[in-house]
Write a protein that holds these residues in place. Structure first.
Motif, PDB file in Angstrom:
ATOM      1  N   VAL A 204       0.811  -1.068  -0.224  1.00 14.86           N
ATOM      2  CA  VAL A 204      -0.114   0.106   0.048  1.00 14.86           C
ATOM      3  C   VAL A 204       0.871   1.285  -0.004  1.00 14.86           C
ATOM      4  O   VAL A 204       1.572   1.569   1.085  1.00 14.86           O
ATOM      5  N   GLU A 205       0.862   2.019  -0.876  1.00 18.18           N
ATOM      6  CA  GLU A 205       1.515   3.383  -1.265  1.00 18.18           C
ATOM      7  C   GLU A 205       3.231   3.060  -0.753  1.00 18.18           C
ATOM      8  O   GLU A 205       3.617   3.713   0.143  1.00 18.18           O
ATOM      9  N   PRO A 206       3.870   2.185  -1.468  1.00 20.12           N
ATOM     10  CA  PRO A 206       5.225   2.112  -1.171  1.00 20.12           C
ATOM     11  C   PRO A 206       5.891   3.589  -1.554  1.00 20.12           C
ATOM     12  O   PRO A 206       5.502   4.135  -2.378  1.00 20.12           O
ATOM     13  N   LEU A 207       7.349   3.897  -1.185  1.00 21.54           N
ATOM     14  CA  LEU A 207       7.981   4.786  -1.448  1.00 21.54           C
ATOM     15  C   LEU A 207       9.029   4.014  -2.463  1.00 21.54           C
ATOM     16  O   LEU A 207       9.611   3.125  -2.110  1.00 21.54           O
ATOM     17  N   VAL A 208       9.171   4.599  -3.778  1.00 18.96           N
ATOM     18  CA  VAL A 208      10.078   4.265  -4.685  1.00 18.96           C
ATOM     19  C   VAL A 208      10.832   5.305  -5.354  1.00 18.96           C
ATOM     20  O   VAL A 208      10.550   6.420  -5.590  1.00 18.96           O
ATOM     21  N   ILE A 209      12.109   5.304  -5.011  1.00 18.20           N
ATOM     22  CA  ILE A 209      13.052   6.277  -5.453  1.00 18.20           C
ATOM     23  C   ILE A 209      14.138   5.823  -6.393  1.00 18.20           C
ATOM     24  O   ILE A 209      14.896   4.540  -6.190  1.00 18.20           O
ATOM     25  N   ALA A 210      14.359   6.087  -7.518  1.00 23.18           N
ATOM     26  CA  ALA A 210      15.417   5.599  -8.544  1.00 23.18           C
ATOM     27  C   ALA A 210      15.963   6.733  -9.161  1.00 23.18           C
ATOM     28  O   ALA A 210      15.612   7.764  -9.591  1.00 23.18           O
TER      29      ALA A 210
ATOM     30  N   ALA B  48      11.111   4.352 -18.664  1.00 24.66           N
ATOM     31  CA  ALA B  48       9.819   5.203 -18.328  1.00 24.66           C
ATOM     32  C   ALA B  48       8.546   4.580 -18.101  1.00 24.66           C
ATOM     33  O   ALA B  48       7.813   4.865 -17.208  1.00 24.66           O
ATOM     34  N   HIS B  49       8.181   3.766 -19.033  1.00 26.35           N
ATOM     35  CA  HIS B  49       6.923   3.105 -19.045  1.00 26.35           C
ATOM     36  C   HIS B  49       6.758   2.190 -17.639  1.00 26.35           C
ATOM     37  O   HIS B  49       5.575   1.891 -17.416  1.00 26.35           O
ATOM     38  N   ARG B  50       7.635   1.663 -16.956  1.00 28.15           N
ATOM     39  CA  ARG B  50       7.499   0.907 -15.952  1.00 28.15           C
ATOM     40  C   ARG B  50       7.282   1.939 -14.805  1.00 28.15           C
ATOM     41  O   ARG B  50       6.525   1.333 -13.950  1.00 28.15           O
ATOM     42  N   TYR B  51       8.037   2.982 -14.724  1.00 22.79           N
ATOM     43  CA  TYR B  51       7.606   3.857 -13.662  1.00 22.79           C
ATOM     44  C   TYR B  51       6.386   4.414 -13.719  1.00 22.79           C
ATOM     45  O   TYR B  51       5.660   4.764 -12.679  1.00 22.79           O
ATOM     46  N   GLN B  52       5.780   4.324 -14.843  1.00 23.11           N
ATOM     47  CA  GLN B  52       4.281   4.987 -15.046  1.00 23.11           C
ATOM     48  C   GLN B  52       3.632   3.921 -14.392  1.00 23.11           C
ATOM     49  O   GLN B  52       2.380   4.353 -13.924  1.00 23.11           O
TER      50      GLN B  52
ATOM     51  N   VAL C  17       6.601   8.161  -6.019  1.00 24.08           N
ATOM     52  CA  VAL C  17       7.576   7.549  -6.909  1.00 24.08           C
ATOM     53  C   VAL C  17       8.422   8.773  -7.302  1.00 24.08           C
ATOM     54  O   VAL C  17       7.987   9.971  -7.781  1.00 24.08           O
ATOM     55  N   TYR C  18       9.807   8.639  -7.101  1.00 28.15           N
ATOM     56  CA  TYR C  18      10.760   9.847  -7.485  1.00 28.15           C
ATOM     57  C   TYR C  18      11.951   9.078  -8.322  1.00 28.15           C
ATOM     58  O   TYR C  18      12.238   8.086  -8.032  1.00 28.15           O
ATOM     59  N   VAL C  19      11.984   9.963  -9.417  1.00 21.28           N
ATOM     60  CA  VAL C  19      13.103   9.194 -10.500  1.00 21.28           C
ATOM     61  C   VAL C  19      13.936  10.683 -10.676  1.00 21.28           C
ATOM     62  O   VAL C  19      13.467  11.855 -11.017  1.00 21.28           O
ATOM     63  N   LEU C  20      15.241  10.451 -10.604  1.00 26.36           N
ATOM     64  CA  LEU C  20      16.247  11.057 -10.832  1.00 26.36           C
ATOM     65  C   LEU C  20      17.163  10.859 -12.040  1.00 26.36           C
ATOM     66  O   LEU C  20      17.379   9.603 -12.210  1.00 26.36           O
TER      67      LEU C  20
ATOM     68  N   ALA D 131      15.863  16.505 -12.103  1.00 25.09           N
ATOM     69  CA  ALA D 131      17.075  16.537 -12.961  1.00 25.09           C
ATOM     70  C   ALA D 131      18.195  17.208 -12.242  1.00 25.09           C
ATOM     71  O   ALA D 131      18.000  17.997 -11.554  1.00 25.09           O
ATOM     72  N   PHE D 132      19.453  16.613 -12.281  1.00 18.53           N
ATOM     73  CA  PHE D 132      20.401  16.749 -11.766  1.00 18.53           C
ATOM     74  C   PHE D 132      21.636  17.082 -12.707  1.00 18.53           C
ATOM     75  O   PHE D 132      21.431  16.830 -13.884  1.00 18.53           O
TER      76      PHE D 132
END
Length: 668
Positions: A45-51, A63-67, A76-79, A97-98
């Protein structure tokens, strides 16, 4: 803005007991996909995902997987380091974006935290791997270059480590996107990120029950490794195709240079000689001194001259042909209307009139005193052509060259059988590369990943350890069978097998073969198998071990292509030709009529090495054929077509027949 400190370094500094491991990109991709699949497959339930991705081009592939992941959670955070259109945004999930020179551009991170599950992958690319990639930035890398990049880091399901990794990454996120401070703080509070650590350095957390299904994890690893082997197989096929193309170009160039094709040699010689000599017609045909007829196959014509190609030349009653055979050199007729050789022969006169020949030159093609052919030049217009000595010498020189080329062509024809064998060997080598790449490297890679996981994760759950061990054992057995088939085929083809014939009952050999099948996994369902071997069947004379091997391989082949609800039958009869005929029939997918012979070829696979639904190397039936031929029997396949079953039949000599043959030889 860029940050030069490494997340991995910070993590190891806070948790010094961690020991980084070495990973290849192929393994990291498999691990990250498996972690993402666990989120999609589990009841989280509502996990935290950071990639965190090194570059945008790597992010675009995922990208399609994170959607899909964003449908499970709002955290869900993507850097990624932008290259084209990657920017800070909040569509579907949070993008951060970094700068390209940030330390994150050399790292690869994935952290998943939920109430009942936590895991993280924190890695930094090896400096040697980065330098190697920078040496060839503008070249197209090989298919294995990218997947072989090396990383050092930590992959673990320890919650304390995962929480610390999430804390370090969330701090980076807030620096790059201050507008996400409230959302990040919500994630920290919910999952206990940033809580004080105990004296041991591990974050204090409550006990959580994990309901994660490990099957998607293992399946993802196996699937990805198989996909990697498919890429490798494509690379091998590309290399093989390029090699074949180069060999073809070289062979064509060699054929033209050496003129090993007799048709090409004679046609080019007729064309060049006729044009140079200004003849209306130039003929070159192959004939021996004892032959009475010759067919005109190669011809040069000037416009308006009648063709004689395909005509049959009568030679036994041709005075000119007999003259060149007797003299061993050419003859020249300046005017066929006044020449006695022509006027005295009704046949030559008719030919000269029909094809308008006014001047006629015939030159034999000899090689070491043996007649190989004849060169004829016809001049069909006035005035008549007086052959000059230089012209005769030229024609003779051309005839000598034609003779040498024809001898080379004969030698080349004698080597065609050897060339076919070499081509078959080349196809075998190509198939060996493909089969080895798919059937050997795939289980090796799977075993390596399983053992790496078991060695690096002593706290792995018991059920997952069992899955890893079962997978490794299964693939090691697969490799053993592959190597055994290669050795068996090699021994049979090289004649190193010692046969030990003995008197046997077919029923006993069938029972032994079926006992092998019963050692298969009991978790799988197999078709029902029945036997029908008459009790009064004569004894056969064969090597018992090899006879059992043939029956076992034919039954195993039937298992592969027959559904669980199908049937397999084994029967034996005396065929009335002093042989016992054994039949292994099934109700499976069947064989197309045009493939009934080639199924016994080495490495033959009905569906191709990679698309087939059944395993194996394509060596089983080839081994069966060699064994059956070894005791003087025959083996063949029968089928009415696709999905109509198949029957494999082979014969074994009867004991009495062999004894009678021995008595007959002694009597002689």
């Amino acid at each position: 803005m860029s940050i030069s400190t490494s997340v991995l370094s910070d993590l190891l500094q806070f948790l010094p007991y961690l020991r980084p491991q070495l990973y290849f990109k192929a393994s990291l991709t498999a691990l990250s996909h498996a972690m993402e699949d666990q989120v999609l497959a589990a009841t989280l339930v509502e996990p935290l995902v950071i990639a965190s991705f090194q570059r945008e081009r790597f992010y675009r592939q995922e990208a399609h997987r994170y959607q899909r992941l964003s449908e499970r959670s709002s955290h869900v955070y993507v850097l990624s380091a932008p290259e084209t259109d990657f920017t800070n945004s909040s569509e579907y999930y949070e993008k951060i974006a970094f700068e390209p020179d940030d330390a994150l551009s050399q790292e690869w991170h994935l952290v998943v935290i939920a109430d009942n599950y936590a895991t993280c992958l924190v890695c930094r690319e090896n400096l040697g791997s980065i330098a190697k990639n920078k040496q060839v930035p503008d070249l197209v890398p090989s298919l294995d270059m990218d997947t072989a990049r090396r990383f050092e880091g930590v992959w673990t399901s320890e919650r304390g480590v995962s929480l610390k990794a999430a804390q370090l990454l969330l701090e980076r996120i807030v620096i790059y996107r201050p507008d996400l401070l409230d959302k990040v703080e919500e994630a920290r509070q919910r999952f206990g990120i940033g809580k004080p650590r105990s004296a041991s350095g591990v974050v204090q957390t409550s006990e959580y029950a994990c309901d994660i299904d490990t099957d998607p994890f293992v399946q993802r690893l196996v699937t990805y490794l198989q996909a990697s082997q498919y890429k490798l197989h494509k690379a091998y096929r590309s290399i093989t195709a390029q090699a074949r193309k180069e060999r073809l170009i070289n062979s064509i160039s060699t054929a033209i240079r050496r003129s090993l094709d007799p048709h090409e040699v004679l046609q080019i010689a007729a064309q060049e000689l006729g044009q140079h000599m200004g003849a209306g017609r130039c003929l070159i045909y192959r004939v021996q001194a004892t032959e009475a007829k010759a067919i005109i196959e190669h011809e040069f014509l000037t416009p308006g001259v009648t063709s004689v190609k395909g005509q049959t030349w009568e030679l036994d009653k041709n005075p000119l042909f007999r003259e060149i055979i007797q003299r061993g050199e050419g003859v020249c007729v300046s005017d066929t209307l006044t020449e006695p050789w022509v006027n005295s022969s009704t046949m030559l006169s008719a030919i000269a009139k029909k094809f308008a020949i006014r001047s006629w030159l015939m030159e034999p093609v000899f090689y070491q005193g043996r007649l190989l052919g004849v060169v004829e030049l016809h001049y069909c217009t006035m005035p008549v052509h007086e052959c000059q000595p230089a012209e005769l010498d030229l024609v003779k020189a051309i005839a000598i060259q034609v003779g040498a080329a024809l001898i080379q062509a004969e030698a080349y024809a004698n080597l065609e059988v050897l060339n076919q064998q070499l081509e078959a060997l080349d196809r075998t080598r190509s198939n060996l590369i493909a089969i080895t790449g798919h059937e050997l490297r795939t289980p090796l890679s799977t075993i390596q990943v399983c053992l790496e996981s078991l060695a690096s994760e002593p706290d792995m759950p018991q059920d997952l350890q069992q899955v890893m061990l079962s997978t490794a054992l299964s693939d090691s057995e697969r490799m053993r069978k592959l190597v055994q088939d290669f050795l068996t085929l090699s021994n049979l083809e090289s004649g190193r097998v010692e046969w030990h014939p003995e008197s046997l009952t077919v029923q006993e050999c069938v029972d032994l073969a079926l006992s092998r099948m019963r050692t298969r996994s009991t978790t799988e369902k197999y078709p029902q198998i029945t036997t029908e071997v008459p009790q009064n069947l004569p004894l056969v004379k064969a090597d018992g071990d090899w006879l059992v091997e043939v029956i076992a391989k034919l039954v195993d082949n039937a298992y592969k292509f027959t559904p669980a609800q199908g049937e397999i039958s084994i029967s034996a009869t005396s065929n009335g030709h002093k042989m016992v005929e054994v039949t292994v029939a099934d109700t499976g997918r069947g064989i197309e009529p045009n493939r009934l012979e080639i199924v016994f070829d080495r490495f033959y696979q009905e569906e191709g090495a990679l698309r087939r639904s059944a395993g194996g190397t394509g060596l089983g039936l080839a081994i069966c054929r060699l064994i059956v031929n070894g005791w003087g029997g025959k083996i063949w396949a029968e089928s009415k077509g696709k999905d109509q079953g198949s029957q494999f039949r082979f014969t074994i000599p009867i004991v009495q027949v062999i004894q009678e043959e021995k008595r007959t030889r002694k009597g002689r």
